[in-house]
Design a protein around this motif. Structure first.
Motif, mmCIF file in Angstrom:
data_model
loop_
_atom_site.group_PDB
_atom_site.id
_atom_site.type_symbol
_atom_site.label_atom_id
_atom_site.label_comp_id
_atom_site.label_asym_id
_atom_site.label_seq_id
_atom_site.Cartn_x
_atom_site.Cartn_y
_atom_site.Cartn_z
ATOM 1 N N GLY A 1 93.421 -29.014 46.451
ATOM 2 C CA GLY A 1 94.758 -28.687 46.812
ATOM 3 C C GLY A 1 94.952 -29.142 48.110
ATOM 4 O O GLY A 1 94.325 -29.809 48.832
ATOM 5 N N ASP A 2 96.242 -29.142 48.717
ATOM 6 C CA ASP A 2 96.758 -29.350 49.978
ATOM 7 C C ASP A 2 97.017 -28.240 50.912
ATOM 8 O O ASP A 2 97.793 -27.285 50.404
ATOM 9 N N ARG A 3 96.600 -28.558 52.093
ATOM 10 C CA ARG A 3 97.135 -27.413 53.166
ATOM 11 C C ARG A 3 98.132 -28.307 53.972
ATOM 12 O O ARG A 3 97.607 -29.027 54.726
ATOM 13 N N TRP A 4 99.290 -28.000 53.857
ATOM 14 C CA TRP A 4 100.386 -28.821 54.205
ATOM 15 C C TRP A 4 100.444 -28.616 55.807
ATOM 16 O O TRP A 4 100.431 -27.323 56.147
ATOM 17 N N ASP B 1 92.783 -14.141 51.458
ATOM 18 C CA ASP B 1 93.955 -15.015 51.347
ATOM 19 C C ASP B 1 94.227 -15.537 49.769
ATOM 20 O O ASP B 1 94.573 -16.588 49.601
ATOM 21 N N ALA B 2 93.736 -14.943 48.871
ATOM 22 C CA ALA B 2 94.007 -15.343 47.541
ATOM 23 C C ALA B 2 95.520 -15.096 47.265
ATOM 24 O O ALA B 2 96.011 -16.220 46.492
ATOM 25 N N ASP B 3 96.052 -14.563 47.909
ATOM 26 C CA ASP B 3 97.878 -14.514 47.952
ATOM 27 C C ASP B 3 98.396 -15.697 48.157
ATOM 28 O O ASP B 3 99.453 -15.751 48.454
ATOM 29 N N LYS B 4 97.753 -16.489 49.111
ATOM 30 C CA LYS B 4 98.197 -17.654 49.583
ATOM 31 C C LYS B 4 97.201 -18.880 49.247
ATOM 32 O O LYS B 4 97.432 -19.979 49.780
ATOM 33 N N THR B 5 96.696 -18.710 48.340
ATOM 34 C CA THR B 5 95.989 -19.900 47.633
ATOM 35 C C THR B 5 94.942 -20.513 48.750
ATOM 36 O O THR B 5 94.634 -21.813 48.826
ATOM 37 N N PHE B 6 94.326 -19.620 49.609
ATOM 38 C CA PHE B 6 93.596 -20.039 50.610
ATOM 39 C C PHE B 6 94.253 -21.022 51.521
ATOM 40 O O PHE B 6 93.857 -22.036 51.931
ATOM 41 N N HIS B 7 95.578 -20.744 51.638
ATOM 42 C CA HIS B 7 96.416 -21.574 52.503
ATOM 43 C C HIS B 7 96.412 -22.983 52.095
ATOM 44 O O HIS B 7 96.196 -24.004 52.828
ATOM 45 N N SER B 8 96.675 -23.125 50.731
ATOM 46 C CA SER B 8 96.878 -24.331 50.093
ATOM 47 C C SER B 8 97.789 -24.505 48.765
ATOM 48 O O SER B 8 98.251 -23.410 48.450
ATOM 49 N N GLN B 9 98.119 -25.397 48.357
ATOM 50 C CA GLN B 9 98.942 -25.592 47.094
ATOM 51 C C GLN B 9 98.125 -26.709 46.175
ATOM 52 O O GLN B 9 97.701 -27.735 46.502
#
Ligand code: DGJ
Length: 367
Positions: free
Chosen positions: A332-335, A306-314
């Protein structure tokens, strides 16, 4: 003897900011409760360490899709150890709906950050502001101040950034683009220059943002500008409540948002995301010798699944841990756009190695 040494160690470590009792785990993505047992509500947040406490400021979200609008304001929590969070209440409250205030209830008020000004002894909050019922078109920055770290903050004003000023690193081509637009020859203008030039007179757009105070006391506002195509880094005035007029463009045309910055061993590091709304994407990172650049991109700092999704965060903030020289935490935020209040916090330890930083997913970790 043994007890005395242990006590000394506990005292020493506590004096450095994090106490021994805080050998607890961070659980990224779980529900994080405050000391009252209520889920922490401080999204898109930032942290200010002051007089031995961490103060976490973030967007107070409400339930449902409408919960991403500012219905309440900026929430503040404080902690000595990054685990036990005291609810300090609403630091900046939105104004009444229909009041016509730029920060009236129902506006969009995102990514608040607070810094402390030693000269004025005031706390200064900046945030991304979108006027009520105008979507994301206003692209303004708001500023508020307080004598007390937890508030209440007094809203000063909001607007675009550095109207009538060219960036320090403006190119001749860009200046010529301005002449071309003035002469009605828009077609000649390069895509990367279009919005900078369009907004020259009214001021530059500023959406996702962070603040940074350098060791010399100078403060900077770093924000996604030019319709999110290009990041800008602007110096603030000495009292931190306005822009000084000095700014640069960075990562021209690279479409980055969610900037988060930290400084380590004289180098400045930025983490950012791409622009895909509330959906996660691959993060970016960069390094520079000065805040205003030149910045060199270092690629995606995330490693593993999930590195390509920043571990589902921003990204929202890079937190230097008080008293620990090389220790930084990625915040980070997982929106959850469908139920904004249920957004989660992804905090991970930052690894510094070979002139770059990396993040690896860990479902639980200790400082
Ligand atoms: C991504 C930004 O990082 C958030 O702060 C928010 O503005 C959303 N986009 C809105 O889609």
């Amino acid at each position: 003897m043994k007890t005395t040494i242990t006590m000394c160690l506990i005292t020493a470590v506590a004096a450095l900011g994090i106490s021994c009792a805080d050998n607890r785990e961070f659980l990224p993505g779980e529900v994080w409760l405050d000391e009252n047992g209520v889920a922490i509500n401080a999204h898109g947040g930032g942290m200010l360490y002051h007089d031995g406490r961490y103060y976490w400021f973030g967007e107070h979200k409400t339930e449902g899709e409408g919960g991403n609008r500012a219905n309440v304001g900026v929430h503040c929590y404080s902690s000595r150890n990054l685990h036990d969070w005291r609810d300090e209440g609403i630091a900046l409250a939105v104004d009444a709906e229909g009041s016509g205030s730029p920060i009236e209830k129902g506006c969009i008020l995102e990514r608040p950050k607070v810094i402390y000004n030693k000269q004025t002894d005031k706390f200064v909050m900046w945030f991304h502001l979108e006027l009520k019922d105008r979507g994301y078109s206003a692209a303004m920055s708001g500023v508020a101040v307080s004598d007390n770290i937890t508030g209440p903050y007094k809203f000063l004003n909001a607007g675009r950034v550095n109207a009538g000023k060219w960036p320090l690193n403006v190119s001749d081509e860009t200046r010529q683009a301005a002449e071309a637009i003035a002469a009605g020859r828009e077609a000649e203008v390069a895509d990367n220059d279009r919005f900078l030039v369009r907004d020259f007179a009214v001021g530059q757009m500023a959406r996702d943002m962070t603040l940074f105070v350098d060791d010399d006391g100078k403060a900077y506002h770093i924000y996604a500008s030019e319709e999110n195509q290009t990041l800008q880094i602007a110096e603030l005035t000495d009292d931190y409540t306005a822009h000084s007029g000095r700014y640069v463009r960075a990562f021209v045309g690279r479409s980055m948002e969610a900037p988060a910055i930290f400084k380590h061993d004289g180098k400045y590091y930025l983490m950012m995301s791409g622009c895909t709304g509330w959906a996660p994407n691959a993060a970016r990172s960069a390094v520079a010798d000065a805040v205003m650049g030149e910045w060199t991109e270092l690629g995606n700092p995330c490693i593993g699944d999930d590195a390509d999704k920043t571990f589902h965060s921003q990204s929202t903030y890079m937190l230097p841990v008080a008293g620990r020289k090389d220790t930084f935490i990625y915040m980070g935020d997982r929106w959850k756009p469908e139920n904004a209040i249920d957004g989660r916090y992804i905090w991970l330890p930052v690894t510094l190695e070979d002139g770059r930083f990396t993040l690896t997913w860990q479902p639980s970790w200790k400082l």
